[in-house]
Design an enzyme around this catalytic site. Structure first.
Site, short mmCIF file in Angstrom:
data_model
loop_
_atom_site.label_atom_id
_atom_site.label_comp_id
_atom_site.label_asym_id
_atom_site.label_seq_id
_atom_site.Cartn_x
_atom_site.Cartn_y
_atom_site.Cartn_z
N ASP A 28 -29.32 37.30 14.89
CA ASP A 28 -27.92 36.96 14.68
C ASP A 28 -27.14 37.01 16.00
O ASP A 28 -27.43 37.85 16.86
CB ASP A 28 -27.32 37.95 13.67
N ASN A 51 -27.78 28.43 5.11
CA ASN A 51 -27.41 27.82 6.39
C ASN A 51 -27.15 26.31 6.32
O ASN A 51 -26.59 25.72 7.24
CB ASN A 51 -28.46 28.10 7.48
C1 FPP Z 1 -27.95 33.09 13.81
O1 FPP Z 1 -26.94 33.12 14.80
C2 FPP Z 1 -29.05 32.22 14.25
C3 FPP Z 1 -29.55 31.14 13.56
C4 FPP Z 1 -29.02 30.70 12.27
C5 FPP Z 1 -30.63 30.31 14.11
C6 FPP Z 1 -31.78 31.04 14.73
C7 FPP Z 1 -32.56 30.11 15.56
C8 FPP Z 1 -33.11 30.39 16.74
C9 FPP Z 1 -33.09 31.73 17.38
C10 FPP Z 1 -33.77 29.26 17.46
C11 FPP Z 1 -35.23 29.35 17.61
C12 FPP Z 1 -35.99 29.62 16.39
C13 FPP Z 1 -37.24 29.17 16.10
C14 FPP Z 1 -37.94 29.74 14.95
C15 FPP Z 1 -37.95 28.15 16.85
P1 FPP Z 1 -25.50 32.56 14.41
O2 FPP Z 1 -25.48 31.10 14.69
O3 FPP Z 1 -25.19 32.91 13.00
O4 FPP Z 1 -24.58 33.33 15.41
P2 FPP Z 1 -23.07 33.77 15.12
O5 FPP Z 1 -23.13 34.76 13.99
O6 FPP Z 1 -22.66 34.39 16.42
O7 FPP Z 1 -22.31 32.53 14.77
#
Ligand code: FPP
Length: 251
Positions: free
Chosen positions: A22, A70
Protein backbone atom coordinates in the site's frame (compact mmCIF):
# COMPACT_ATOMS: atom_id res chain seq x y z
CA UNK A 1 22.45 -6.86 2.35
CA UNK A 2 22.75 -9.97 0.25
CA UNK A 3 23.11 -12.22 3.30
CA UNK A 4 20.73 -12.33 6.25
CA UNK A 5 21.39 -9.40 8.65
CA UNK A 6 23.27 -10.67 11.76
CA UNK A 7 20.48 -9.61 14.14
CA UNK A 8 18.09 -12.12 12.52
CA UNK A 9 17.94 -15.77 13.55
CA UNK A 10 17.96 -17.94 10.39
CA UNK A 11 16.16 -20.76 12.22
CA UNK A 12 13.18 -18.54 13.16
CA UNK A 13 12.31 -16.90 9.87
CA UNK A 14 8.72 -16.96 8.62
CA UNK A 15 8.15 -19.69 6.02
CA UNK A 16 5.53 -17.59 4.29
CA UNK A 17 5.26 -13.79 4.17
CA UNK A 18 2.19 -11.98 2.82
CA UNK A 19 2.27 -8.30 1.83
CA UNK A 20 -0.33 -5.63 1.25
CA UNK A 21 1.65 -3.27 -0.95
CA UNK A 22 0.00 0.00 0.00
CA UNK A 23 1.05 3.61 -0.57
CA UNK A 24 2.20 3.72 -4.20
CA UNK A 25 -0.15 6.59 -4.99
CA UNK A 26 0.89 8.66 -1.97
CA UNK A 27 4.58 8.04 -2.72
CA UNK A 28 4.08 9.51 -6.19
CA UNK A 29 1.91 12.39 -5.01
CA UNK A 30 4.54 13.38 -2.43
CA UNK A 31 6.95 13.82 -5.33
CA UNK A 32 4.51 15.65 -7.58
CA UNK A 33 4.36 12.63 -9.90
CA UNK A 34 1.32 10.86 -11.35
CA UNK A 35 0.07 7.88 -9.34
CA UNK A 36 1.27 5.46 -12.01
CA UNK A 37 4.86 6.48 -11.27
CA UNK A 38 4.28 5.08 -7.77
CA UNK A 39 3.11 1.75 -9.16
CA UNK A 40 6.16 1.61 -11.41
CA UNK A 41 8.47 2.20 -8.44
CA UNK A 42 6.41 -0.25 -6.37
CA UNK A 43 7.10 -2.91 -8.97
CA UNK A 44 10.86 -2.32 -8.57
CA UNK A 45 10.50 -2.71 -4.80
CA UNK A 46 8.59 -5.94 -5.31
CA UNK A 47 11.22 -7.34 -7.65
CA UNK A 48 13.90 -6.81 -5.02
CA UNK A 49 11.73 -8.32 -2.29
CA UNK A 50 11.31 -11.54 -4.27
CA UNK A 51 15.08 -11.70 -4.66
CA UNK A 52 15.55 -10.89 -0.98
CA UNK A 53 13.29 -13.80 0.03
CA UNK A 54 15.50 -16.05 -2.04
CA UNK A 55 18.74 -14.60 -0.61
CA UNK A 56 17.54 -14.84 3.00
CA UNK A 57 15.83 -18.24 2.77
CA UNK A 58 12.14 -17.33 2.98
CA UNK A 59 10.41 -19.89 0.77
CA UNK A 60 7.02 -18.25 0.07
CA UNK A 61 5.92 -14.68 -0.66
CA UNK A 62 2.31 -13.71 -1.45
CA UNK A 63 1.47 -10.15 -2.50
CA UNK A 64 -1.81 -8.32 -3.07
CA UNK A 65 -1.48 -6.68 -6.47
CA UNK A 66 -5.12 -5.97 -7.37
CA UNK A 67 -8.29 -6.53 -5.38
CA UNK A 68 -11.81 -7.20 -6.65
CA UNK A 69 -12.58 -3.66 -5.38
CA UNK A 70 -9.73 -2.02 -7.32
CA UNK A 71 -11.85 -2.03 -10.53
CA UNK A 72 -13.54 1.02 -9.02
CA UNK A 73 -10.39 3.10 -9.55
CA UNK A 74 -10.25 5.45 -12.56
CA UNK A 75 -10.20 3.49 -15.81
CA UNK A 76 -6.85 5.01 -16.76
CA UNK A 77 -5.18 3.68 -13.59
CA UNK A 78 -6.78 0.23 -13.92
CA UNK A 79 -5.64 -0.04 -17.56
CA UNK A 80 -2.15 1.08 -16.59
CA UNK A 81 -1.94 -1.56 -13.86
CA UNK A 82 -3.13 -4.33 -16.19
CA UNK A 83 -0.55 -3.31 -18.81
CA UNK A 84 2.14 -3.03 -16.12
CA UNK A 85 1.44 -6.56 -14.86
CA UNK A 86 1.54 -7.88 -18.41
CA UNK A 87 4.72 -6.03 -19.33
CA UNK A 88 6.50 -7.05 -16.13
CA UNK A 89 5.63 -10.69 -16.66
CA UNK A 90 6.88 -10.50 -20.22
CA UNK A 91 10.13 -8.72 -19.24
CA UNK A 92 10.96 -10.51 -16.00
CA UNK A 93 9.82 -14.06 -16.60
CA UNK A 94 13.10 -15.39 -18.00
CA UNK A 95 15.13 -13.95 -15.11
CA UNK A 96 12.68 -15.11 -12.44
CA UNK A 97 12.66 -18.57 -13.98
CA UNK A 98 16.45 -18.66 -14.05
CA UNK A 99 16.55 -17.71 -10.38
CA UNK A 100 14.28 -20.62 -9.48
CA UNK A 101 11.15 -18.61 -8.71
CA UNK A 102 7.84 -20.45 -8.98
CA UNK A 103 5.09 -18.03 -9.98
CA UNK A 104 1.43 -18.56 -9.12
CA UNK A 105 -1.60 -16.30 -9.38
CA UNK A 106 -4.51 -16.18 -6.96
CA UNK A 107 -7.87 -14.68 -7.81
CA UNK A 108 -10.67 -14.61 -10.36
CA UNK A 109 -8.27 -14.56 -13.30
CA UNK A 110 -10.95 -15.20 -15.93
CA UNK A 111 -12.09 -11.56 -15.67
CA UNK A 112 -8.64 -10.17 -16.57
CA UNK A 113 -7.64 -8.99 -20.07
CA UNK A 114 -6.92 -11.97 -22.36
CA UNK A 115 -3.24 -11.07 -23.09
CA UNK A 116 -2.57 -10.84 -19.35
CA UNK A 117 -4.23 -14.20 -18.74
CA UNK A 118 -2.01 -15.67 -21.43
CA UNK A 119 1.17 -14.30 -19.79
CA UNK A 120 0.02 -15.60 -16.43
CA UNK A 121 -0.66 -19.04 -17.80
CA UNK A 122 2.74 -19.09 -19.46
CA UNK A 123 4.51 -17.92 -16.31
CA UNK A 124 2.73 -20.50 -14.14
CA UNK A 125 3.44 -23.46 -16.41
CA UNK A 126 7.05 -22.49 -17.19
CA UNK A 127 8.03 -22.04 -13.56
CA UNK A 128 5.87 -24.82 -12.06
CA UNK A 129 8.86 -26.96 -11.02
CA UNK A 130 11.06 -24.22 -9.59
CA UNK A 131 11.92 -24.51 -5.92
CA UNK A 132 13.91 -21.50 -4.70
CA UNK A 133 10.92 -19.27 -3.87
CA UNK A 134 7.19 -19.58 -4.44
CA UNK A 135 5.90 -16.15 -5.44
CA UNK A 136 2.12 -15.80 -5.37
CA UNK A 137 0.49 -12.73 -6.85
CA UNK A 138 -3.13 -12.02 -5.90
CA UNK A 139 -4.85 -10.34 -8.85
CA UNK A 140 -8.57 -9.65 -8.99
CA UNK A 141 -8.55 -11.26 -5.58
CA UNK A 142 -11.12 -10.96 -2.80
CA UNK A 143 -11.07 -13.23 0.22
CA UNK A 144 -14.84 -13.36 0.82
CA UNK A 145 -15.38 -14.30 -2.80
CA UNK A 146 -12.66 -16.95 -2.51
CA UNK A 147 -14.33 -18.53 0.55
CA UNK A 148 -17.80 -18.30 -1.05
CA UNK A 149 -16.48 -19.98 -4.18
CA UNK A 150 -14.91 -22.78 -2.09
CA UNK A 151 -18.27 -23.35 -0.31
CA UNK A 152 -20.03 -23.47 -3.68
CA UNK A 153 -17.59 -26.12 -4.96
CA UNK A 154 -18.17 -28.25 -1.86
CA UNK A 155 -21.96 -27.82 -2.14
CA UNK A 156 -21.78 -28.99 -5.77
CA UNK A 157 -19.88 -32.10 -4.68
CA UNK A 158 -22.51 -32.82 -2.04
CA UNK A 159 -25.27 -32.34 -4.62
CA UNK A 160 -23.57 -34.81 -6.96
CA UNK A 161 -23.29 -37.35 -4.14
CA UNK A 162 -19.49 -37.22 -4.11
CA UNK A 163 -19.26 -35.85 -0.58
CA UNK A 164 -21.35 -36.10 2.62
CA UNK A 165 -21.92 -32.87 4.60
CA UNK A 166 -20.18 -34.50 7.57
CA UNK A 167 -17.05 -34.94 5.45
CA UNK A 168 -16.64 -31.19 5.10
CA UNK A 169 -13.87 -30.03 7.37
CA UNK A 170 -11.28 -27.27 7.44
CA UNK A 171 -8.88 -29.24 5.28
CA UNK A 172 -11.44 -29.93 2.54
CA UNK A 173 -12.57 -26.30 2.44
CA UNK A 174 -8.94 -25.17 2.30
CA UNK A 175 -8.33 -27.36 -0.75
CA UNK A 176 -10.85 -25.25 -2.66
CA UNK A 177 -9.24 -21.91 -1.81
CA UNK A 178 -6.95 -20.35 -4.41
CA UNK A 179 -4.04 -21.12 -2.09
CA UNK A 180 -4.86 -24.87 -2.03
CA UNK A 181 -2.43 -26.80 0.13
CA UNK A 182 0.00 -23.89 0.57
CA UNK A 183 0.69 -23.33 4.30
CA UNK A 184 -0.80 -20.07 5.60
CA UNK A 185 1.37 -16.95 6.01
CA UNK A 186 3.30 -16.61 9.27
CA UNK A 187 3.67 -12.88 8.81
CA UNK A 188 1.51 -10.24 7.14
CA UNK A 189 3.11 -6.90 6.32
CA UNK A 190 1.03 -3.87 5.37
CA UNK A 191 2.78 -0.68 4.40
CA UNK A 192 1.63 2.98 4.42
CA UNK A 193 0.29 3.12 7.98
CA UNK A 194 -3.12 1.58 7.23
CA UNK A 195 -4.10 -1.13 9.71
CA UNK A 196 -6.71 -3.21 7.90
CA UNK A 197 -6.83 -6.58 6.15
CA UNK A 198 -8.91 -5.24 3.23
CA UNK A 199 -10.44 -8.61 2.30
CA UNK A 200 -7.00 -10.24 1.93
CA UNK A 201 -6.40 -13.91 2.84
CA UNK A 202 -8.94 -13.79 5.69
CA UNK A 203 -8.93 -17.57 6.15
CA UNK A 204 -5.20 -18.05 5.61
CA UNK A 205 -4.13 -15.30 8.03
CA UNK A 206 -5.89 -16.88 11.03
CA UNK A 207 -2.62 -17.31 12.97
CA UNK A 208 -0.36 -14.86 11.16
CA UNK A 209 1.52 -12.16 13.02
CA UNK A 210 0.43 -8.75 11.73
CA UNK A 211 3.02 -6.05 11.09
CA UNK A 212 2.07 -2.51 10.08
CA UNK A 213 4.62 0.06 9.03
CA UNK A 214 4.30 3.72 8.05
CA UNK A 215 6.75 3.21 5.15
CA UNK A 216 5.12 3.60 1.74
CA UNK A 217 5.43 0.52 -0.44
CA UNK A 218 7.97 1.96 -2.93
CA UNK A 219 10.25 2.72 0.05
CA UNK A 220 9.92 -0.76 1.56
CA UNK A 221 13.50 -1.90 0.99
CA UNK A 222 15.61 -4.69 2.51
CA UNK A 223 16.30 -2.64 5.64
CA UNK A 224 12.56 -2.14 6.19
CA UNK A 225 11.97 -5.85 5.53
CA UNK A 226 14.66 -6.80 8.05
CA UNK A 227 12.88 -4.61 10.64
CA UNK A 228 9.63 -6.46 9.97
CA UNK A 229 11.40 -9.80 10.38
CA UNK A 230 13.01 -8.64 13.60
CA UNK A 231 9.59 -7.64 14.96
CA UNK A 232 8.28 -11.07 13.90
CA UNK A 233 11.09 -12.82 15.75
CA UNK A 234 10.23 -10.84 18.87
CA UNK A 235 6.64 -12.13 18.89
CA UNK A 236 5.46 -14.95 21.12
CA UNK A 237 3.52 -17.26 18.79
CA UNK A 238 1.25 -19.46 20.89
CA UNK A 239 -1.43 -20.61 18.43
CA UNK A 240 -3.98 -20.56 21.27
CA UNK A 241 -1.75 -22.56 23.63
CA UNK A 242 0.02 -21.33 26.77
CA UNK A 243 3.65 -20.28 26.59
CA UNK A 244 6.14 -22.82 28.08
CA UNK A 245 6.56 -20.54 31.15
CA UNK A 246 2.78 -20.29 31.72
CA UNK A 247 2.49 -24.06 31.16
CA UNK A 248 4.82 -24.71 34.09
CA UNK A 249 2.74 -22.59 36.52
CA UNK A 250 -0.17 -24.06 38.53
CA UNK A 251 -3.60 -23.50 36.91
C1 FPP B 1 -1.68 0.07 -3.59
O1 FPP B 1 -1.20 1.40 -3.50
C2 FPP B 1 -1.07 -0.61 -4.73
C3 FPP B 1 -1.73 -1.22 -5.77
C4 FPP B 1 -3.19 -1.26 -5.86
C5 FPP B 1 -1.01 -1.85 -6.89
C6 FPP B 1 0.17 -2.69 -6.53
C7 FPP B 1 0.99 -2.91 -7.73
C8 FPP B 1 2.32 -2.92 -7.77
C9 FPP B 1 3.20 -2.78 -6.59
C10 FPP B 1 2.94 -3.05 -9.12
C11 FPP B 1 3.69 -4.30 -9.37
C12 FPP B 1 2.97 -5.54 -9.07
C13 FPP B 1 3.11 -6.72 -9.73
C14 FPP B 1 2.50 -7.93 -9.14
C15 FPP B 1 3.81 -6.91 -10.98
P1 FPP B 1 -2.26 2.58 -3.67
O2 FPP B 1 -2.36 2.90 -5.12
O3 FPP B 1 -3.55 2.20 -3.03
O4 FPP B 1 -1.56 3.75 -2.90
P2 FPP B 1 -2.31 4.91 -2.10
O5 FPP B 1 -3.05 4.24 -0.98
O6 FPP B 1 -1.17 5.76 -1.63
O7 FPP B 1 -3.22 5.59 -3.07
Amino acid sequence: MKTLPPNLDPTRLPRHVACIMDGNGRWAQQRGLPRIAGHRQGARTLKDLVRCCKDWGIPTLTVYAFSTENWQRPLEEVSFLMRLFERLLHQELAELHQEGVRLQFLGDLGALPAPLQLQMHRATTETAHNQAVTFNVAVNYGSRLEITRACRHLAEQVQRGLLAPDDIDEASLEQHLYTGSLPGPDLLIRTSGEQRLSNYLLWQLAYAELYFTAALWPDFDRTAFAEALQAFQGRDRRFGRLSPVEQALPA
